[in-house]
Design a protein around this motif. Structure first.
Motif, PDB file in Angstrom:
ATOM      1  N   ALA A   1       8.015  11.297   3.902  1.00 55.98           N
ATOM      2  CA  ALA A   1       7.377  11.114   2.328  1.00 55.98           C
ATOM      3  C   ALA A   1       7.932  12.288   1.560  1.00 55.98           C
ATOM      4  O   ALA A   1       8.249  13.368   2.347  1.00 55.98           O
ATOM      5  CB  ALA A   1       5.882  10.964   2.546  1.00 55.98           C
ATOM      6  N   GLN A   2       7.753  12.075   0.515  1.00 55.12           N
ATOM      7  CA  GLN A   2       8.437  13.479  -0.347  1.00 55.12           C
ATOM      8  C   GLN A   2       7.356  14.588  -0.339  1.00 55.12           C
ATOM      9  O   GLN A   2       7.912  15.724  -0.754  1.00 55.12           O
ATOM     10  CB  GLN A   2       8.563  12.663  -1.832  1.00 55.12           C
ATOM     11  N   SER A   3       6.111  14.141  -0.302  1.00 64.56           N
ATOM     12  CA  SER A   3       5.121  15.285  -0.367  1.00 64.56           C
ATOM     13  C   SER A   3       3.934  15.181   0.469  1.00 64.56           C
ATOM     14  O   SER A   3       3.568  13.676   0.898  1.00 64.56           O
ATOM     15  CB  SER A   3       4.721  15.701  -1.793  1.00 64.56           C
ATOM     16  N   ASN A   4       2.968  16.162   0.702  1.00 58.14           N
ATOM     17  CA  ASN A   4       1.910  15.728   1.550  1.00 58.14           C
ATOM     18  C   ASN A   4       0.974  14.961   0.729  1.00 58.14           C
ATOM     19  O   ASN A   4       0.041  14.297   1.296  1.00 58.14           O
ATOM     20  CB  ASN A   4       1.398  17.130   1.808  1.00 58.14           C
ATOM     21  N   GLU A   5       0.887  14.960  -0.403  1.00 57.91           N
ATOM     22  CA  GLU A   5       0.193  14.260  -1.548  1.00 57.91           C
ATOM     23  C   GLU A   5       0.328  12.631  -1.141  1.00 57.91           C
ATOM     24  O   GLU A   5      -0.558  11.933  -1.281  1.00 57.91           O
ATOM     25  CB  GLU A   5       0.451  14.215  -3.143  1.00 57.91           C
ATOM     26  N   ARG A   6       1.789  12.457  -1.225  1.00 55.44           N
ATOM     27  CA  ARG A   6       1.966  10.879  -1.014  1.00 55.44           C
ATOM     28  C   ARG A   6       1.591  10.451   0.556  1.00 55.44           C
ATOM     29  O   ARG A   6       0.914   9.295   0.633  1.00 55.44           O
ATOM     30  CB  ARG A   6       3.737  10.737  -0.750  1.00 55.44           C
TER      31      ARG A   6
ATOM     32  N   VAL B   1      -0.997   7.431   1.004  1.00 52.12           N
ATOM     33  CA  VAL B   1      -1.075   6.409   1.851  1.00 52.12           C
ATOM     34  C   VAL B   1      -2.490   6.070   2.777  1.00 52.12           C
ATOM     35  O   VAL B   1      -2.809   5.108   3.097  1.00 52.12           O
ATOM     36  CB  VAL B   1       0.185   6.337   2.921  1.00 52.12           C
ATOM     37  N   LEU B   2      -2.629   7.463   3.301  1.00 53.40           N
ATOM     38  CA  LEU B   2      -4.361   7.268   3.915  1.00 53.40           C
ATOM     39  C   LEU B   2      -5.369   6.628   3.202  1.00 53.40           C
ATOM     40  O   LEU B   2      -6.080   5.805   3.583  1.00 53.40           O
ATOM     41  CB  LEU B   2      -4.639   8.551   4.437  1.00 53.40           C
ATOM     42  N   ARG B   3      -5.459   7.010   1.784  1.00 53.70           N
ATOM     43  CA  ARG B   3      -6.642   6.484   0.986  1.00 53.70           C
ATOM     44  C   ARG B   3      -6.241   4.909   0.834  1.00 53.70           C
ATOM     45  O   ARG B   3      -7.293   4.118   0.829  1.00 53.70           O
ATOM     46  CB  ARG B   3      -6.491   7.162  -0.320  1.00 53.70           C
ATOM     47  N   ASN B   4      -5.086   4.508   0.406  1.00 56.54           N
ATOM     48  CA  ASN B   4      -4.720   3.161   0.394  1.00 56.54           C
ATOM     49  C   ASN B   4      -4.994   2.400   1.630  1.00 56.54           C
ATOM     50  O   ASN B   4      -5.449   1.192   1.452  1.00 56.54           O
ATOM     51  CB  ASN B   4      -3.221   2.877  -0.132  1.00 56.54           C
ATOM     52  N   ILE B   5      -4.625   2.846   2.757  1.00 58.38           N
ATOM     53  CA  ILE B   5      -5.040   2.034   4.064  1.00 58.38           C
ATOM     54  C   ILE B   5      -6.502   2.098   4.180  1.00 58.38           C
ATOM     55  O   ILE B   5      -7.059   0.939   4.708  1.00 58.38           O
ATOM     56  CB  ILE B   5      -4.285   2.640   5.250  1.00 58.38           C
TER      57      ILE B   5
ATOM     58  N   LEU C   1       0.763  -1.109   0.075  1.00 58.97           N
ATOM     59  CA  LEU C   1       0.008   0.088   0.153  1.00 58.97           C
ATOM     60  C   LEU C   1       0.824   1.120  -0.005  1.00 58.97           C
ATOM     61  O   LEU C   1       0.261   2.399  -0.207  1.00 58.97           O
ATOM     62  CB  LEU C   1      -1.037  -0.094   1.200  1.00 58.97           C
ATOM     63  N   LEU C   2       2.075   1.141   0.463  1.00 58.86           N
ATOM     64  CA  LEU C   2       3.050   2.598   0.426  1.00 58.86           C
ATOM     65  C   LEU C   2       3.358   2.852  -1.094  1.00 58.86           C
ATOM     66  O   LEU C   2       3.775   1.953  -1.828  1.00 58.86           O
ATOM     67  CB  LEU C   2       4.273   2.087   1.189  1.00 58.86           C
ATOM     68  N   PRO C   3       3.088   3.866  -1.475  1.00 56.69           N
ATOM     69  CA  PRO C   3       3.603   4.520  -2.789  1.00 56.69           C
ATOM     70  C   PRO C   3       5.104   4.739  -2.711  1.00 56.69           C
ATOM     71  O   PRO C   3       5.581   4.826  -1.628  1.00 56.69           O
ATOM     72  CB  PRO C   3       2.713   5.682  -2.904  1.00 56.69           C
ATOM     73  N   GLU C   4       5.563   5.009  -4.058  1.00 60.17           N
ATOM     74  CA  GLU C   4       6.943   5.324  -4.236  1.00 60.17           C
ATOM     75  C   GLU C   4       7.151   6.809  -3.500  1.00 60.17           C
ATOM     76  O   GLU C   4       6.374   7.409  -3.506  1.00 60.17           O
ATOM     77  CB  GLU C   4       7.161   5.214  -5.631  1.00 60.17           C
TER      78      GLU C   4
END
Length: 198
Positions: A131-136, A140-144, A108-111
């Motif tokens: 993370a590299q940005s707030n969007e990442r 992560v929250l959406r994926n979880i 679930l963790l994006p790059e």
């Protein structure tokens, strides 16, 4: 010849009537006493038989009370055993939760998102990372939230912007975050899967 009765016939008749009346009164008194004795003995017999029935019912009720106490004790033991059995089943079913946790969290963790620490307390998991940005972090929250049946209720507790030195004179902007989520028991995941099937 004319016969004349000189005896006091009225007094004798009155005396006889009084004697008959007294005999009748005495007889009525005896009959009344006899009837009262019969009624009393009948009622006393009824009372005695009812008291015997009451004492029998009391003894049966006390036996039933003892049986009810025994049944309540057995019900408490059964409930205790059911609770223990459920605890053992939950422990047995949940023994694979760490495997599901590590397996799914890596998928679930994006790059560009890295986990620095993970702590599990009961069914709650706290994750710290960068993370590299707030969007990442949002991803992560959406994926979880949507990507795994084993995770639920993700909460972002803290997010802080900062910089990290990758190489000398090479600073990169990063975001450190702390989030938590709740693990779902295996029995609940199975139940959800069964409800989704038509």
């Amino acid at each position: 010849m004319i016969l004349i009765n000189l005896l006091p016939h009225r007094e004798i008749a009155n005396k006889r009537r009084k004697e008959v009346f007294q005999m009748a009164m005495f007889g009525a008194l005896l009959a009344g006493l006899l009837a009262a004795a019969v009624v009393f003995s009948i009622y006393q017999a009824l009372i005695d038989s009812q008291q015997e029935r009451n004492s029998y019912l009391k003894s049966e009720i006390s036996q039933l009370d003892n049986q009810i106490k025994d049944i309540k004790g057995l019900e408490e033991e059964i409930n205790s055993l059911k609770a223990r059995q459920k605890s053992v089943e939950d422990l047995q079913a949940d023994r694979n939760l760490p495997v599901y946790l590590l397996s799914d969290i890596t998928q679930l963790l994006p790059e560009g998102v890295y986990i620095t620490s993970m702590k599990q307390t009961g069914m709650n998991v706290e994750v710290k990372g960068s993370a590299q940005s707030n969007e990442r972090v949002s991803e992560v929250l959406r994926n979880i939230s949507n990507g795994s049946p084993w995770f639920t209720k993700p909460i972002l507790k803290e997010i802080v912007s900062g910089t990290v030195e990758v190489a000398p004179k090479d600073l990169r902007k990063v975001v450190t975050f702390t989030m938590s989520f709740t693990l779902v028991r295996s029995t609940e995941v199975k139940q959800q899967n069964q409800e989704r099937k038509p």
